[in-house]
Write a protein that holds these residues in place. Structure first.
Motif, PDB file in Angstrom:
ATOM      1  N   ASP A   1       0.844  -1.205   0.000  1.00  0.00           N
ATOM      2  CA  ASP A   1       0.000   0.000   0.000  1.00  0.00           C
ATOM      3  C   ASP A   1       0.877   1.253   0.000  1.00  0.00           C
ATOM      4  N   PHE A   2       1.895   1.249   0.875  1.00  0.00           N
ATOM      5  CA  PHE A   2       2.785   2.405   0.960  1.00  0.00           C
ATOM      6  C   PHE A   2       3.515   2.625  -0.363  1.00  0.00           C
ATOM      7  N   THR A   3       3.849   1.521  -1.046  1.00  0.00           N
ATOM      8  CA  THR A   3       4.538   1.657  -2.329  1.00  0.00           C
ATOM      9  C   THR A   3       3.645   2.389  -3.329  1.00  0.00           C
ATOM     10  N   ALA A   4       2.388   1.972  -3.389  1.00  0.00           N
ATOM     11  CA  ALA A   4       1.450   2.621  -4.310  1.00  0.00           C
ATOM     12  C   ALA A   4       1.273   4.093  -3.953  1.00  0.00           C
ATOM     13  N   LEU A   5       1.139   4.390  -2.655  1.00  0.00           N
ATOM     14  CA  LEU A   5       0.974   5.781  -2.219  1.00  0.00           C
ATOM     15  C   LEU A   5       2.229   6.596  -2.537  1.00  0.00           C
TER      16      LEU A   5
ATOM     17  N   ILE B   1       0.341  -9.130 -14.344  1.00  0.00           N
ATOM     18  CA  ILE B   1       1.011  -9.333 -15.632  1.00  0.00           C
ATOM     19  C   ILE B   1       0.809  -8.118 -16.541  1.00  0.00           C
ATOM     20  N   ALA B   2      -0.434  -7.609 -16.566  1.00  0.00           N
ATOM     21  CA  ALA B   2      -0.726  -6.471 -17.444  1.00  0.00           C
ATOM     22  C   ALA B   2       0.096  -5.249 -17.037  1.00  0.00           C
ATOM     23  N   SER B   3       0.196  -4.976 -15.727  1.00  0.00           N
ATOM     24  CA  SER B   3       0.931  -3.775 -15.327  1.00  0.00           C
ATOM     25  C   SER B   3       2.426  -3.955 -15.586  1.00  0.00           C
ATOM     26  N   PHE B   4       2.924  -5.190 -15.460  1.00  0.00           N
ATOM     27  CA  PHE B   4       4.324  -5.458 -15.802  1.00  0.00           C
ATOM     28  C   PHE B   4       4.584  -5.157 -17.280  1.00  0.00           C
TER      29      PHE B   4
ATOM     30  N   VAL C   1      -1.109   3.677 -14.785  1.00  0.00           N
ATOM     31  CA  VAL C   1      -1.292   2.277 -14.382  1.00  0.00           C
ATOM     32  C   VAL C   1      -1.922   2.200 -12.994  1.00  0.00           C
ATOM     33  N   ILE C   2      -1.401   3.027 -12.067  1.00  0.00           N
ATOM     34  CA  ILE C   2      -1.939   3.036 -10.700  1.00  0.00           C
ATOM     35  C   ILE C   2      -3.409   3.444 -10.708  1.00  0.00           C
ATOM     36  N   LEU C   3      -3.715   4.470 -11.479  1.00  0.00           N
ATOM     37  CA  LEU C   3      -5.091   4.971 -11.555  1.00  0.00           C
ATOM     38  C   LEU C   3      -6.042   3.876 -12.058  1.00  0.00           C
ATOM     39  N   VAL C   4      -5.673   3.261 -13.186  1.00  0.00           N
ATOM     40  CA  VAL C   4      -6.535   2.244 -13.792  1.00  0.00           C
ATOM     41  C   VAL C   4      -6.698   1.043 -12.859  1.00  0.00           C
ATOM     42  N   CYS C   5      -5.603   0.576 -12.255  1.00  0.00           N
ATOM     43  CA  CYS C   5      -5.696  -0.598 -11.385  1.00  0.00           C
ATOM     44  C   CYS C   5      -6.501  -0.299 -10.123  1.00  0.00           C
TER      45      CYS C   5
ATOM     46  N   LEU D   1      -7.089  -0.472  -2.855  1.00  0.00           N
ATOM     47  CA  LEU D   1      -5.742  -0.930  -2.515  1.00  0.00           C
ATOM     48  C   LEU D   1      -5.518  -2.362  -2.984  1.00  0.00           C
ATOM     49  N   GLY D   2      -6.585  -3.176  -2.926  1.00  0.00           N
ATOM     50  CA  GLY D   2      -6.489  -4.553  -3.386  1.00  0.00           C
ATOM     51  C   GLY D   2      -6.156  -4.638  -4.876  1.00  0.00           C
ATOM     52  N   GLY D   3      -6.683  -3.688  -5.641  1.00  0.00           N
ATOM     53  CA  GLY D   3      -6.353  -3.646  -7.061  1.00  0.00           C
ATOM     54  C   GLY D   3      -4.938  -3.154  -7.301  1.00  0.00           C
ATOM     55  N   LEU D   4      -4.457  -2.303  -6.381  1.00  0.00           N
ATOM     56  CA  LEU D   4      -3.128  -1.721  -6.558  1.00  0.00           C
ATOM     57  C   LEU D   4      -2.004  -2.692  -6.214  1.00  0.00           C
ATOM     58  N   ARG D   5      -2.251  -3.590  -5.244  1.00  0.00           N
ATOM     59  CA  ARG D   5      -1.152  -4.456  -4.780  1.00  0.00           C
ATOM     60  C   ARG D   5      -0.545  -5.299  -5.887  1.00  0.00           C
ATOM     61  N   PRO D   6      -1.369  -6.047  -6.663  1.00  0.00           N
ATOM     62  CA  PRO D   6      -0.740  -6.810  -7.764  1.00  0.00           C
ATOM     63  C   PRO D   6      -0.070  -5.904  -8.796  1.00  0.00           C
ATOM     64  N   ALA D   7      -0.642  -4.690  -8.992  1.00  0.00           N
ATOM     65  CA  ALA D   7      -0.031  -3.756  -9.951  1.00  0.00           C
ATOM     66  C   ALA D   7       1.354  -3.327  -9.483  1.00  0.00           C
TER      67      ALA D   7
END
Lengths: 189, 186
Positions: free
Chosen positions: A51-55, A151-154, A167-171, B111-117
Protein backbone atom coordinates in the motif's frame (compact mmCIF):
# COMPACT_ATOMS: atom_id res chain seq x y z
CA UNK A 1 2.71 2.59 18.43
CA UNK A 2 6.22 2.53 19.77
CA UNK A 3 7.44 6.01 20.66
CA UNK A 4 10.45 5.33 22.86
CA UNK A 5 13.68 7.16 22.12
CA UNK A 6 15.44 3.84 21.68
CA UNK A 7 13.01 2.81 18.94
CA UNK A 8 13.59 6.11 17.14
CA UNK A 9 17.31 5.46 17.20
CA UNK A 10 16.72 2.02 15.72
CA UNK A 11 14.43 3.47 13.06
CA UNK A 12 17.07 6.05 12.19
CA UNK A 13 19.79 3.38 11.95
CA UNK A 14 17.62 1.21 9.69
CA UNK A 15 16.55 3.98 7.30
CA UNK A 16 20.10 5.34 7.18
CA UNK A 17 21.49 1.91 6.25
CA UNK A 18 18.80 1.26 3.68
CA UNK A 19 19.19 4.66 2.05
CA UNK A 20 22.98 4.34 1.94
CA UNK A 21 22.56 1.26 -0.26
CA UNK A 22 19.73 2.43 -2.49
CA UNK A 23 21.44 2.45 -5.86
CA UNK A 24 18.90 3.11 -8.58
CA UNK A 25 15.28 4.13 -8.48
CA UNK A 26 12.54 4.08 -5.89
CA UNK A 27 11.75 0.39 -6.28
CA UNK A 28 15.21 -0.51 -4.98
CA UNK A 29 14.49 1.17 -1.64
CA UNK A 30 11.08 -0.51 -1.56
CA UNK A 31 12.75 -3.90 -2.05
CA UNK A 32 15.30 -3.20 0.68
CA UNK A 33 12.57 -1.98 3.05
CA UNK A 34 10.58 -5.13 2.40
CA UNK A 35 13.57 -7.36 3.16
CA UNK A 36 14.68 -5.46 6.27
CA UNK A 37 11.56 -3.95 7.84
CA UNK A 38 8.99 -6.58 6.85
CA UNK A 39 10.87 -9.87 6.65
CA UNK A 40 13.70 -9.40 9.11
CA UNK A 41 12.32 -7.06 11.77
CA UNK A 42 8.59 -7.66 11.33
CA UNK A 43 7.78 -3.97 11.92
CA UNK A 44 5.24 -3.89 9.10
CA UNK A 45 3.16 -6.45 7.30
CA UNK A 46 3.53 -7.07 3.62
CA UNK A 47 0.17 -5.59 2.61
CA UNK A 48 1.02 -2.30 4.31
CA UNK A 49 4.35 -2.17 2.48
CA UNK A 50 2.60 -2.66 -0.88
CA UNK A 51 0.00 0.00 0.00
CA UNK A 52 2.79 2.40 0.96
CA UNK A 53 4.54 1.66 -2.33
CA UNK A 54 1.45 2.62 -4.31
CA UNK A 55 0.97 5.78 -2.22
CA UNK A 56 4.66 6.74 -2.48
CA UNK A 57 4.63 6.22 -6.24
CA UNK A 58 1.57 8.36 -6.79
CA UNK A 59 2.61 11.27 -4.56
CA UNK A 60 4.91 14.05 -5.74
CA UNK A 61 8.58 13.90 -4.80
CA UNK A 62 11.19 11.17 -4.54
CA UNK A 63 9.69 7.71 -3.94
CA UNK A 64 12.32 6.89 -1.32
CA UNK A 65 11.46 10.02 0.67
CA UNK A 66 7.72 9.39 0.42
CA UNK A 67 8.06 5.73 1.41
CA UNK A 68 10.21 6.53 4.44
CA UNK A 69 7.75 9.21 5.58
CA UNK A 70 4.87 6.73 5.36
CA UNK A 71 6.77 3.96 7.13
CA UNK A 72 8.04 6.32 9.85
CA UNK A 73 4.58 7.73 10.46
CA UNK A 74 3.04 4.28 10.68
CA UNK A 75 5.67 3.09 13.17
CA UNK A 76 5.97 6.10 15.49
CA UNK A 77 3.77 8.99 14.36
CA UNK A 78 5.06 12.43 13.39
CA UNK A 79 8.39 12.03 15.19
CA UNK A 80 8.83 8.66 13.46
CA UNK A 81 8.24 10.26 10.07
CA UNK A 82 10.80 12.97 10.85
CA UNK A 83 13.31 10.35 12.04
CA UNK A 84 12.87 8.19 8.96
CA UNK A 85 13.12 11.24 6.68
CA UNK A 86 16.38 12.31 8.30
CA UNK A 87 17.78 8.78 8.03
CA UNK A 88 16.86 8.66 4.35
CA UNK A 89 18.22 12.03 3.20
CA UNK A 90 21.43 12.10 5.25
CA UNK A 91 23.40 9.44 3.30
CA UNK A 92 22.94 11.05 -0.15
CA UNK A 93 23.47 14.50 1.39
CA UNK A 94 26.79 13.49 2.95
CA UNK A 95 28.01 11.40 0.02
CA UNK A 96 27.19 13.94 -2.69
CA UNK A 97 28.61 16.83 -0.65
CA UNK A 98 31.86 14.86 -0.44
CA UNK A 99 31.82 13.98 -4.11
CA UNK A 100 31.07 17.50 -5.29
CA UNK A 101 34.37 18.57 -3.69
CA UNK A 102 36.34 15.62 -5.13
CA UNK A 103 34.40 15.20 -8.33
CA UNK A 104 37.24 14.51 -10.77
CA UNK A 105 38.99 12.01 -8.53
CA UNK A 106 35.74 10.11 -8.02
CA UNK A 107 34.79 10.03 -11.69
CA UNK A 108 38.12 8.66 -12.88
CA UNK A 109 38.77 6.20 -10.04
CA UNK A 110 38.64 2.76 -11.65
CA UNK A 111 38.43 0.91 -8.30
CA UNK A 112 35.33 2.79 -7.22
CA UNK A 113 33.74 2.11 -10.61
CA UNK A 114 34.55 -1.62 -10.34
CA UNK A 115 33.05 -1.98 -6.86
CA UNK A 116 29.93 -0.16 -7.99
CA UNK A 117 29.63 -2.49 -10.97
CA UNK A 118 29.79 -5.49 -8.64
CA UNK A 119 27.09 -4.01 -6.41
CA UNK A 120 24.82 -3.42 -9.39
CA UNK A 121 24.50 -7.17 -9.99
CA UNK A 122 23.69 -7.67 -6.30
CA UNK A 123 20.96 -5.01 -6.48
CA UNK A 124 19.42 -6.98 -9.34
CA UNK A 125 19.52 -10.11 -7.14
CA UNK A 126 17.89 -8.39 -4.14
CA UNK A 127 15.01 -7.15 -6.29
CA UNK A 128 14.71 -10.55 -8.00
CA UNK A 129 14.31 -12.13 -4.56
CA UNK A 130 11.54 -9.67 -3.64
CA UNK A 131 9.81 -10.13 -7.00
CA UNK A 132 9.82 -13.94 -6.68
CA UNK A 133 8.48 -13.70 -3.15
CA UNK A 134 5.69 -11.19 -3.87
CA UNK A 135 4.79 -12.59 -7.29
CA UNK A 136 4.60 -16.12 -5.85
CA UNK A 137 2.13 -14.98 -3.22
CA UNK A 138 -0.12 -13.30 -5.80
CA UNK A 139 -0.11 -16.51 -7.88
CA UNK A 140 -0.92 -18.63 -4.80
CA UNK A 141 -3.96 -16.48 -4.03
CA UNK A 142 -5.41 -17.95 -7.24
CA UNK A 143 -7.40 -14.84 -8.05
CA UNK A 144 -7.43 -14.65 -11.85
CA UNK A 145 -8.08 -10.90 -11.75
CA UNK A 146 -5.07 -10.20 -9.52
CA UNK A 147 -2.74 -12.33 -11.65
CA UNK A 148 -3.97 -10.57 -14.79
CA UNK A 149 -3.50 -7.15 -13.20
CA UNK A 150 0.04 -8.08 -12.16
CA UNK A 151 1.01 -9.33 -15.63
CA UNK A 152 -0.73 -6.47 -17.44
CA UNK A 153 0.93 -3.77 -15.33
CA UNK A 154 4.32 -5.46 -15.80
CA UNK A 155 3.91 -5.51 -19.60
CA UNK A 156 2.54 -1.95 -19.68
CA UNK A 157 5.41 -0.47 -17.68
CA UNK A 158 8.29 -2.65 -18.90
CA UNK A 159 7.56 -2.87 -22.62
CA UNK A 160 4.86 -0.38 -23.57
CA UNK A 161 6.38 2.39 -21.39
CA UNK A 162 2.99 3.44 -20.06
CA UNK A 163 3.13 6.16 -17.39
CA UNK A 164 3.17 4.61 -13.88
CA UNK A 165 0.57 7.07 -12.59
CA UNK A 166 -1.84 5.94 -15.29
CA UNK A 167 -1.29 2.28 -14.38
CA UNK A 168 -1.94 3.04 -10.70
CA UNK A 169 -5.09 4.97 -11.55
CA UNK A 170 -6.54 2.24 -13.79
CA UNK A 171 -5.70 -0.60 -11.39
CA UNK A 172 -7.22 1.34 -8.48
CA UNK A 173 -10.43 1.72 -10.48
CA UNK A 174 -10.39 -1.99 -11.36
CA UNK A 175 -10.03 -2.83 -7.66
CA UNK A 176 -12.88 -0.48 -6.77
CA UNK A 177 -15.25 -1.91 -9.40
CA UNK A 178 -14.52 -5.52 -8.46
CA UNK A 179 -15.21 -4.72 -4.79
CA UNK A 180 -18.48 -2.97 -5.67
CA UNK A 181 -19.59 -5.97 -7.76
CA UNK A 182 -18.70 -8.37 -4.97
CA UNK A 183 -20.50 -6.14 -2.45
CA UNK A 184 -23.65 -6.13 -4.60
CA UNK A 185 -23.62 -9.90 -4.92
CA UNK A 186 -23.19 -10.19 -1.15
CA UNK A 187 -26.10 -7.80 -0.60
CA UNK A 188 -28.48 -9.77 -2.80
CA UNK A 189 -27.99 -12.99 -0.89
CA UNK B 1 19.50 35.87 -2.77
CA UNK B 2 20.92 32.54 -3.88
CA UNK B 3 19.54 30.53 -0.93
CA UNK B 4 15.96 31.57 -1.63
CA UNK B 5 16.40 30.84 -5.34
CA UNK B 6 17.85 27.39 -4.64
CA UNK B 7 15.08 26.67 -2.16
CA UNK B 8 12.29 27.73 -4.49
CA UNK B 9 13.69 25.91 -7.54
CA UNK B 10 13.89 22.62 -5.66
CA UNK B 11 10.46 23.07 -4.08
CA UNK B 12 9.13 23.13 -7.64
CA UNK B 13 11.16 20.06 -8.59
CA UNK B 14 9.90 18.20 -5.50
CA UNK B 15 6.31 19.23 -6.17
CA UNK B 16 6.10 18.36 -9.84
CA UNK B 17 8.01 15.08 -9.94
CA UNK B 18 5.49 12.29 -9.73
CA UNK B 19 6.61 8.68 -9.94
CA UNK B 20 10.17 9.53 -8.97
CA UNK B 21 13.42 8.48 -10.56
CA UNK B 22 13.92 9.36 -14.18
CA UNK B 23 10.77 11.46 -14.31
CA UNK B 24 12.72 14.04 -12.30
CA UNK B 25 15.58 14.50 -14.78
CA UNK B 26 13.89 16.80 -17.33
CA UNK B 27 12.44 18.92 -14.50
CA UNK B 28 15.80 19.31 -12.79
CA UNK B 29 17.42 20.13 -16.12
CA UNK B 30 14.83 22.79 -16.81
CA UNK B 31 15.40 24.51 -13.44
CA UNK B 32 19.15 24.11 -13.15
CA UNK B 33 20.36 24.45 -16.75
CA UNK B 34 17.68 26.41 -18.62
CA UNK B 35 16.05 28.77 -16.13
CA UNK B 36 18.78 29.53 -13.62
CA UNK B 37 21.90 28.65 -15.66
CA UNK B 38 23.63 27.21 -12.59
CA UNK B 39 25.23 24.49 -14.73
CA UNK B 40 26.12 23.77 -18.33
CA UNK B 41 24.46 20.84 -20.06
CA UNK B 42 27.74 18.86 -19.94
CA UNK B 43 27.99 19.39 -16.17
CA UNK B 44 24.39 18.34 -15.84
CA UNK B 45 25.06 15.09 -17.72
CA UNK B 46 27.91 14.40 -15.29
CA UNK B 47 25.51 15.07 -12.42
CA UNK B 48 23.09 12.45 -13.77
CA UNK B 49 25.93 9.92 -14.02
CA UNK B 50 27.03 10.63 -10.44
CA UNK B 51 23.46 10.34 -9.24
CA UNK B 52 23.21 6.93 -10.88
CA UNK B 53 26.46 5.75 -9.30
CA UNK B 54 25.66 6.91 -5.79
CA UNK B 55 22.87 5.94 -3.43
CA UNK B 56 19.83 8.09 -2.90
CA UNK B 57 17.04 9.61 -4.97
CA UNK B 58 18.24 11.58 -7.99
CA UNK B 59 16.38 14.75 -6.96
CA UNK B 60 18.13 14.77 -3.56
CA UNK B 61 21.48 14.08 -5.22
CA UNK B 62 20.92 16.96 -7.63
CA UNK B 63 19.82 19.30 -4.83
CA UNK B 64 22.94 18.49 -2.82
CA UNK B 65 25.29 18.76 -5.80
CA UNK B 66 23.89 22.01 -7.17
CA UNK B 67 23.47 23.50 -3.68
CA UNK B 68 27.08 22.75 -2.71
CA UNK B 69 28.45 24.15 -5.97
CA UNK B 70 26.42 27.33 -5.79
CA UNK B 71 26.50 28.13 -2.08
CA UNK B 72 28.54 25.58 -0.11
CA UNK B 73 27.23 23.11 2.50
CA UNK B 74 24.51 25.48 3.66
CA UNK B 75 23.29 25.79 0.08
CA UNK B 76 23.06 22.01 -0.20
CA UNK B 77 20.98 21.81 2.97
CA UNK B 78 18.63 24.57 1.82
CA UNK B 79 18.14 22.93 -1.60
CA UNK B 80 17.55 19.50 -0.06
CA UNK B 81 14.97 20.85 2.40
CA UNK B 82 13.21 22.56 -0.50
CA UNK B 83 13.20 19.31 -2.42
CA UNK B 84 11.56 17.23 0.34
CA UNK B 85 9.15 19.87 1.64
CA UNK B 86 6.28 19.13 -0.81
CA UNK B 87 6.59 15.41 -0.01
CA UNK B 88 6.44 16.09 3.71
CA UNK B 89 3.22 18.06 3.45
CA UNK B 90 1.39 15.83 0.96
CA UNK B 91 2.56 12.48 2.27
CA UNK B 92 1.75 13.42 5.89
CA UNK B 93 -1.82 14.08 4.83
CA UNK B 94 -1.90 10.75 2.96
CA UNK B 95 -0.48 8.92 5.98
CA UNK B 96 -3.24 10.36 8.16
CA UNK B 97 -5.92 9.43 5.63
CA UNK B 98 -4.50 5.91 5.32
CA UNK B 99 -4.58 5.45 9.08
CA UNK B 100 -8.18 6.67 9.27
CA UNK B 101 -9.72 5.06 6.22
CA UNK B 102 -7.62 2.07 5.18
CA UNK B 103 -10.04 -0.36 6.81
CA UNK B 104 -13.02 0.94 4.81
CA UNK B 105 -14.38 -1.56 2.32
CA UNK B 106 -14.08 0.72 -0.70
CA UNK B 107 -10.53 1.81 0.16
CA UNK B 108 -9.60 -1.85 0.67
CA UNK B 109 -10.97 -2.53 -2.80
CA UNK B 110 -8.85 0.16 -4.42
CA UNK B 111 -5.74 -0.93 -2.52
CA UNK B 112 -6.49 -4.55 -3.39
CA UNK B 113 -6.35 -3.65 -7.06
CA UNK B 114 -3.13 -1.72 -6.56
CA UNK B 115 -1.15 -4.46 -4.78
CA UNK B 116 -0.74 -6.81 -7.76
CA UNK B 117 -0.03 -3.76 -9.95
CA UNK B 118 2.78 -2.70 -7.62
CA UNK B 119 4.28 -6.19 -7.86
CA UNK B 120 4.14 -5.88 -11.66
CA UNK B 121 5.85 -2.48 -11.52
CA UNK B 122 8.60 -3.74 -9.22
CA UNK B 123 9.17 -6.58 -11.71
CA UNK B 124 9.52 -4.04 -14.48
CA UNK B 125 12.08 -2.01 -12.49
CA UNK B 126 13.93 -5.26 -11.82
CA UNK B 127 14.10 -6.09 -15.52
CA UNK B 128 15.74 -2.78 -16.41
CA UNK B 129 18.26 -3.06 -13.55
CA UNK B 130 19.06 -6.63 -14.58
CA UNK B 131 19.64 -5.49 -18.17
CA UNK B 132 21.88 -2.69 -16.93
CA UNK B 133 23.94 -5.02 -14.74
CA UNK B 134 24.22 -8.02 -17.05
CA UNK B 135 23.99 -6.51 -20.53
CA UNK B 136 25.34 -3.03 -19.89
CA UNK B 137 21.95 -1.49 -20.34
CA UNK B 138 21.21 -2.62 -23.86
CA UNK B 139 17.53 -3.32 -24.36
CA UNK B 140 18.15 -5.71 -27.27
CA UNK B 141 17.87 -8.84 -25.17
CA UNK B 142 19.09 -11.07 -27.97
CA UNK B 143 22.12 -8.98 -28.87
CA UNK B 144 24.27 -10.67 -26.28
CA UNK B 145 27.51 -9.02 -27.34
CA UNK B 146 27.61 -6.94 -24.20
CA UNK B 147 26.80 -9.87 -21.90
CA UNK B 148 28.89 -9.73 -18.74
CA UNK B 149 29.50 -13.26 -17.36
CA UNK B 150 31.02 -11.98 -14.08
CA UNK B 151 27.93 -9.91 -13.36
CA UNK B 152 25.76 -12.94 -14.16
CA UNK B 153 27.75 -15.02 -11.64
CA UNK B 154 27.50 -12.34 -8.94
CA UNK B 155 23.77 -12.06 -9.65
CA UNK B 156 23.18 -15.83 -9.46
CA UNK B 157 25.31 -16.29 -6.33
CA UNK B 158 23.66 -13.34 -4.54
CA UNK B 159 20.19 -14.59 -5.37
CA UNK B 160 21.06 -18.10 -4.19
CA UNK B 161 22.45 -16.81 -0.86
CA UNK B 162 19.45 -14.51 -0.37
CA UNK B 163 17.01 -17.38 -0.92
CA UNK B 164 18.96 -19.92 1.11
CA UNK B 165 20.02 -17.91 4.13
CA UNK B 166 18.46 -15.00 6.00
CA UNK B 167 21.28 -12.59 5.32
CA UNK B 168 20.85 -8.83 5.21
CA UNK B 169 20.79 -7.59 1.58
CA UNK B 170 23.24 -4.87 2.61
CA UNK B 171 25.88 -7.47 3.48
CA UNK B 172 25.28 -9.15 0.11
CA UNK B 173 25.80 -5.81 -1.65
CA UNK B 174 28.98 -5.05 0.26
CA UNK B 175 30.41 -8.49 -0.57
CA UNK B 176 29.45 -8.10 -4.23
CA UNK B 177 31.17 -4.71 -4.27
CA UNK B 178 34.33 -6.42 -2.99
CA UNK B 179 34.02 -9.21 -5.57
CA UNK B 180 33.57 -6.60 -8.31
CA UNK B 181 36.61 -4.70 -7.06
CA UNK B 182 38.76 -7.84 -7.25
CA UNK B 183 37.35 -9.40 -10.44
CA UNK B 184 37.15 -6.28 -12.60
CA UNK B 185 40.43 -4.81 -11.40
CA UNK B 186 42.56 -7.85 -12.27
Amino acid sequence: MNKSFKFHLKLFAQTFQISAFTFGGGFVIISLMKKQLVEKLGWLDEKEMLDFTALAQSSPGAVAVNASLLVGYRLAGITGAATALLGTILPPLLIITGISYAYDAFQSNIYIQNSLKGMQAAVAAVIADVVINLGGKIVKEKSVLNILVMIASFVCVAFLKVNIILVILVCGIIGLISTLIKGKKGGEK
Amino acid sequence: MIYLKLFWSFVQIGLFTIGGGYAAIPLIQNQVVNINEWMSLAEFTDLVTIAELTPGPIAINAATFVGTRMAGPFGSIVATIGCVLPSCVIVSILALLYKKYSSLNIVQGVLGGLRPAVVGMISSAWLSILALALLNGTTALFGLKTFNPYAACIFAASLFILKKFKISPIIIMLCSGLVGLVVYSI
